[in-house]
Design a protein around this motif. Structure first.
Motif, PDB file in Angstrom:
ATOM      1  N   TYR A   1       0.754  -1.348   0.096  1.00 57.65           N
ATOM      2  CA  TYR A   1      -0.040  -0.028  -0.170  1.00 57.65           C
ATOM      3  C   TYR A   1       0.980   1.283   0.177  1.00 57.65           C
ATOM      4  N   LEU A   2       1.930   1.075   0.575  1.00 56.83           N
ATOM      5  CA  LEU A   2       3.087   2.422   0.625  1.00 56.83           C
ATOM      6  C   LEU A   2       3.281   2.513  -1.017  1.00 56.83           C
ATOM      7  N   TRP A   3       3.615   1.522  -1.707  1.00 56.11           N
ATOM      8  CA  TRP A   3       3.762   1.793  -3.104  1.00 56.11           C
ATOM      9  C   TRP A   3       2.519   2.315  -3.978  1.00 56.11           C
ATOM     10  N   LEU A   4       1.543   1.676  -3.595  1.00 56.97           N
ATOM     11  CA  LEU A   4       0.202   1.997  -4.044  1.00 56.97           C
ATOM     12  C   LEU A   4      -0.031   3.502  -3.930  1.00 56.97           C
ATOM     13  N   ILE A   5      -0.071   3.879  -2.741  1.00 55.66           N
ATOM     14  CA  ILE A   5      -0.441   5.335  -2.436  1.00 55.66           C
ATOM     15  C   ILE A   5       0.373   6.176  -3.105  1.00 55.66           C
ATOM     16  N   ASP A   6       1.704   5.777  -3.391  1.00 61.47           N
ATOM     17  CA  ASP A   6       2.859   6.879  -4.058  1.00 61.47           C
ATOM     18  C   ASP A   6       2.316   6.905  -5.436  1.00 61.47           C
ATOM     19  N   MET A   7       2.055   5.794  -6.300  1.00 62.74           N
ATOM     20  CA  MET A   7       1.756   5.860  -7.596  1.00 62.74           C
ATOM     21  C   MET A   7       0.311   6.488  -7.832  1.00 62.74           C
ATOM     22  N   TRP A   8      -0.716   5.949  -7.271  1.00 60.78           N
ATOM     23  CA  TRP A   8      -2.002   6.192  -7.613  1.00 60.78           C
ATOM     24  C   TRP A   8      -2.693   7.132  -6.606  1.00 60.78           C
ATOM     25  N   GLY A   9      -2.450   7.297  -5.218  1.00 57.95           N
ATOM     26  CA  GLY A   9      -3.000   8.011  -4.449  1.00 57.95           C
ATOM     27  C   GLY A   9      -4.356   7.625  -3.778  1.00 57.95           C
ATOM     28  N   ASN A  10      -5.122   7.910  -4.582  1.00 55.56           N
ATOM     29  CA  ASN A  10      -6.563   7.541  -4.190  1.00 55.56           C
ATOM     30  C   ASN A  10      -6.975   5.974  -4.943  1.00 55.56           C
ATOM     31  N   ILE A  11      -7.103   5.006  -3.701  1.00 53.55           N
ATOM     32  CA  ILE A  11      -7.199   3.677  -4.125  1.00 53.55           C
ATOM     33  C   ILE A  11      -8.022   2.946  -3.287  1.00 53.55           C
ATOM     34  N   PRO A  12      -8.758   1.842  -3.786  1.00 52.37           N
ATOM     35  CA  PRO A  12      -9.361   1.136  -2.657  1.00 52.37           C
ATOM     36  C   PRO A  12      -8.505   0.457  -1.646  1.00 52.37           C
ATOM     37  N   ILE A  13      -8.848   0.425  -0.367  1.00 52.05           N
ATOM     38  CA  ILE A  13      -8.388  -0.360   0.769  1.00 52.05           C
ATOM     39  C   ILE A  13      -8.979  -1.732   0.818  1.00 52.05           C
ATOM     40  N   ILE A  14      -8.437  -2.568   0.455  1.00 55.16           N
ATOM     41  CA  ILE A  14      -8.945  -4.033   0.628  1.00 55.16           C
ATOM     42  C   ILE A  14      -8.309  -4.717   1.380  1.00 55.16           C
ATOM     43  N   ASP A  15      -8.906  -4.967   2.625  1.00 58.45           N
ATOM     44  CA  ASP A  15      -8.184  -5.727   3.561  1.00 58.45           C
ATOM     45  C   ASP A  15      -8.803  -6.866   4.303  1.00 58.45           C
ATOM     46  N   GLU A  16      -9.728  -7.454   3.334  1.00 60.61           N
ATOM     47  CA  GLU A  16     -10.400  -8.676   3.620  1.00 60.61           C
ATOM     48  C   GLU A  16     -10.290  -9.675   2.612  1.00 60.61           C
ATOM     49  N   PHE A  17     -10.416 -10.984   2.758  1.00 62.67           N
ATOM     50  CA  PHE A  17     -10.541 -11.984   1.732  1.00 62.67           C
ATOM     51  C   PHE A  17     -11.756 -12.727   1.361  1.00 62.67           C
ATOM     52  N   ASP A  18     -12.594 -12.562   2.662  1.00 59.75           N
ATOM     53  CA  ASP A  18     -13.785 -13.252   2.619  1.00 59.75           C
ATOM     54  C   ASP A  18     -14.998 -12.632   2.364  1.00 59.75           C
ATOM     55  N   VAL A  19     -14.905 -12.102   0.843  1.00 54.63           N
ATOM     56  CA  VAL A  19     -15.848 -11.008   0.437  1.00 54.63           C
ATOM     57  C   VAL A  19     -16.922 -11.846  -0.767  1.00 54.63           C
TER      58      VAL A  19
END
Length: 520
Positions: free
Chosen positions: A161-179
Motif C-alpha cells: 500500500y505504501l507503493w500504491l499510495i505513492d503511484m495512484w494516491g486515491n485507491i481502494p483499501i481492500i483488507d479482507e479476503f472473505d468477500v
C-alpha cells in the motif's frame, strides 16, 4: 564449502527464511483463491498442513516470494521510467520503438489505457490479495496463536500500500479476503490510505522480531516497520496534506540508535552478488540467478547485445534500459558511485579487445564506426543510436552470468535512513549542522568533497546519487517539486496531474465504484 552445503546455502539465501520449503510456496499455495465455498486449505493437499511453526513460515513464503513482483520486468516503467533516472529509448532499426508506450512514460504523455499501468495495478493488488488470503487462513485456524505471523503479513501488505499510495494516491483499501463474489471495492481518499497504512504498522510493529539473523533476513521485522513509517511520514505533506518531519526523525532515530545497522565501508559492497551480509540491509528481497530466474534480470534489459562478450554471458542482452543524460551528469568525475553504477565510453571483450557492434551500419549517428562507445547523450527518446546511453551495472554482473542477478534487492537501506533524517533536520532548521554531517558520511565514502551547508538541490541530488534505481526517485522528485520540470527527454513542464497515475481504463470499466484521478 562443499557443493552440497553450497546448494543448501543458496536455497536459504533465496528465501531469506529458515525453511527450504518456502522456495515451493507459490506452487503449494497457488495464485489468489476466490472460491470461498471450497474447503479451506484444500489446495494445500495436506489436511495436517499449517500445524507447526515451520509449516506456517513455509506458507507465508507466498507473501515474501510475491515481493519479487516489485522488480518484475512489467513494472519497470511505472516504478522507474517516469522519473529522471532511466528510460527505455527507441533504437534505430526498431528496437524498443514499438507503439511508443515505452517512451510515453518518460516524456509524460501517457494515456489511461497505457499497458504498463494496468500491469502494475494488477500485480500490486494481486499481492495485496495474496496477503489478505494468508491472513484470513491463519485467522481461521487460530488468530491468537498465529498473531505474530499475521502481523508480518499485515506489514508486507502495508508495504504494497505504501507503493500504491505513492503511484495512484486515491485507491481502494481492500483488507479482507472473505468477500462476496460480486464485491466491487470503492475508492478511498489518499488521506484515508495514509491513515490505514500508519495504523496497520502502529498496531503490528511490536509483534515483530527485533533480531537480525538468518531466520529474520528477508522477513519484515520491527525495523522494517519503522522504515515504512519513516518513508510514510517523509511524504506526509504529499500523501496527507501536512508535514510530519518530527515523526520522520523519531522513526529514523530509533533505527539509528538501535545500533543494529551501520554504513558499509564502501558503497559497492551493498550491491555485490551474495550481498546478504551487508550491514545496511534493513529489509531485503532475496534473488538468485538459478532459483528466481525471470524475476530480476536488469543486465539483460540494459546491456548492449555485444556485452555478451564482455561478461561471457550465456544469454544476449537486449540493449534497452539506459541512464538519462542529466542524471548521469549529477555525479562528479571522482564520485566512486558513478563508476559503480554505470557503464559508458569504449567497451571491451572479456579479453580486452575493442567491442564490436554488429548492427552499427544502421546507426548514422556514429558514422559507421563499428567500435562500441556508449555515450551519455542521445539523439532522441523515440529514435536514437544503438550506442547511446550509459548502461547499468550497480548490482554486480558476474562473469559467465545468465543475465539474472544474484544480488538481493534492499527495499530499505541504512543510507536512506541517514538521508531521511538529514532531510527532516534540514526541513525543521536549514542551518542544522547535523544534517550536513549525515550527508557528508556518504559523500566522504564516495570520495567527493564534503558539503559545508545544504540547499534543497544538494539534498535531492545526493539522494539521487546514493539511491539510484532503488525505487524512491519518483516520490523524491515530487516531494521536492521537481517531477514535472523540463528535462532533455521532456523539454516542457508536465501537467500537475501527472504526479498521480491514472486508474487503468479496464479497471474503471469493470468497477463503477472506482473514481478516476483528476486530469484523466
Amino acid at each position: 564449502m562443499n557443493s552440497h552445503i553450497n546448494y543448501l546455502y543458496k536455497k536459504m539465501k533465496v528465501i531469506g527464511l529458515r525453511l527450504l520449503l518456502i522456495i515451493f510456496s507459490i506452487a503449494l499455495i497457488g495464485p489468489s483463491c476466490t472460491d470461498l465455498d471450497e474447503p479451506l486449505y484444500s489446495q494445500l493437499g495436506n489436511e495436517n498442513f499449517l500445524q507447526t511453526d515451520d509449516e506456517i513460515v513455509s506458507a507465508i513464503g507466498a507473501a515474501y516470494s510475491g515481493l519479487r513482483n516489485f522488480q518484475d520486468f512489467g513494472n519497470l516503467w511505472t516504478v522507474y521510467c517516469t522519473a529522471d533516472e532511466v528510460a527505455i529509448v527507441g533504437r534505430t532499426g526498431g528496437d524498443w520503438a514499438g507503439d511508443g508506450q515505452d517512451q510515453q512514460m518518460t516524456d509524460h504523455t501517457w494515456i489511461t489505457n497505457n499497458r504498463f499501468f494496468e500491469g502494475t495495478w494488477l500485480a500490486f493488488y494481486g499481492q495485496v490479495n495474496n496477503c489478505n488470503r494468508l491472513i484470513y487462513q491463519l485467522e481461521e485456524i487460530d488468530a491468537v496463536s498465529y498473531d505474530s505471523y499475521i502481523a508480518e503479513l499485515k506489514i508486507v501488505r502495508a508495504l504494497w500500500y505504501l507503493w500504491l499510495i505513492d503511484m495512484w494516491g486515491n485507491i481502494p483499501i481492500i483488507d479482507e479476503f472473505d468477500v462476496s463474489s460480486d464485491f466491487l471495492p470503492s475508492t478511498n481518499s489518499r488521506l484515508e490510505v495514509f491513515n490505514f497504512i500508519e495504523q496497520e504498522v502502529l498496531d503490528n510493529q511490536e509483534k515483530l522480531s527485533k533480531e537480525l539473523n538468518n531466520e529474520t533476513y528477508g522477513r519484515v521485522t520491527y525495523w522494517t516497520a519503522k522504515a515504512i513509517l519513516a518513508k510514510l511520514y517523509l511524504n506526509a505533506e504529499i500523501y496527507a496534506g501536512g508535514e510530519q518531519w518530527q515523526n520522520v526523525l523519531n522513526e529514523c532515530n530509533e533505527i539509528i540508535e538501535s545500533g543494529k545497522f551501520s554504513l558499509t565501508t564502501t558503497y559497492r559492497e551493498n550491491f555485490i552478488a551474495e550481498n546478504q551480509n551487508s550491514s545496511e540491509a534493513i529489509f531485503a528481497i532475496p534473488f538468485d540467478e538459478i532459483y528466481t530466474q525471470w524475476s530480476w534480470f536488469l543486465p539483460l534489459i540494459s546491456l548492449h547485445g555485444s556485452h555478451v562478450q564482455t561478461f561471457n554471458m550465456t544469454q544476449q542482452p537486449w540493449n534497452g534500459l539506459s541512464v538519462q543524460t542529466e542524471f548521469f551528469y549529477l555525479y562528479d568525475e571522482e564520485d566512486t558511485r558513478k563508476s559503480d553504477n554505470f557503464l559508458w565510453g569504449p567497451q571491451y571483450t572479456s579479453s580486452g579487445e575493442p567491442l564490436l557492434d554488429p548492427g552499427y551500419e544502421q546507426d548514422p549517428a556514429i558514422d559507421g564506426d563499428p567500435w562500441i562507445n556508449l555515450t551519455p547523450t542521445f539523439i532522441s527518446l523515440y529514435n536514437t543510436a544503438r550506442q547511446n546511453g550509459a548502461r547499468i551495472k550497480k548490482w554486480e554482473i558476474e562473469m559467465g552470468t545468465n543475465g539474472f542477478l544474484n544480488s538481493d534487492f534492499f527495499v530499505f537501506r541504512y543510507s536512506d535512513i541517514l538521508l531521511m533524517k538529514a532531510e527532516a533536520l534540514w526541513r525543521i532548521d536549514d542551518t542544522n549542522s547535523e544534517s550536513v554531517n549525515l550527508i557528508n558520511l556518504l559523500r566522504v565514502r564516495a570520495n567527493v568533497t564534503p558539503f559545508t551547508s545544504l540547499t534543497a538541490e544538494d539534498i535531492i541530488d545526493e539522494r539521487g546519487r546514493e539511491l539510484f534505481l532503488e525505487g524512491w526517485r519518483r516520490s523524491d522528485l515530487i516531494r521536492f517539486n521537481k517531477y514535472t520540470e523540463p528535462r532533455i527527454f521532456k523539454p516542457y513542464e508536465s501537467e500537475e496531474f501527472r504526479k498521480l497515475f491514472p486508474i487503468p481504463k479496464n479497471q474503471m470499466d469493470a468497477n463503477p465504484n472506482l473514481v478516476q484521478n483528476p486530469g484523466y
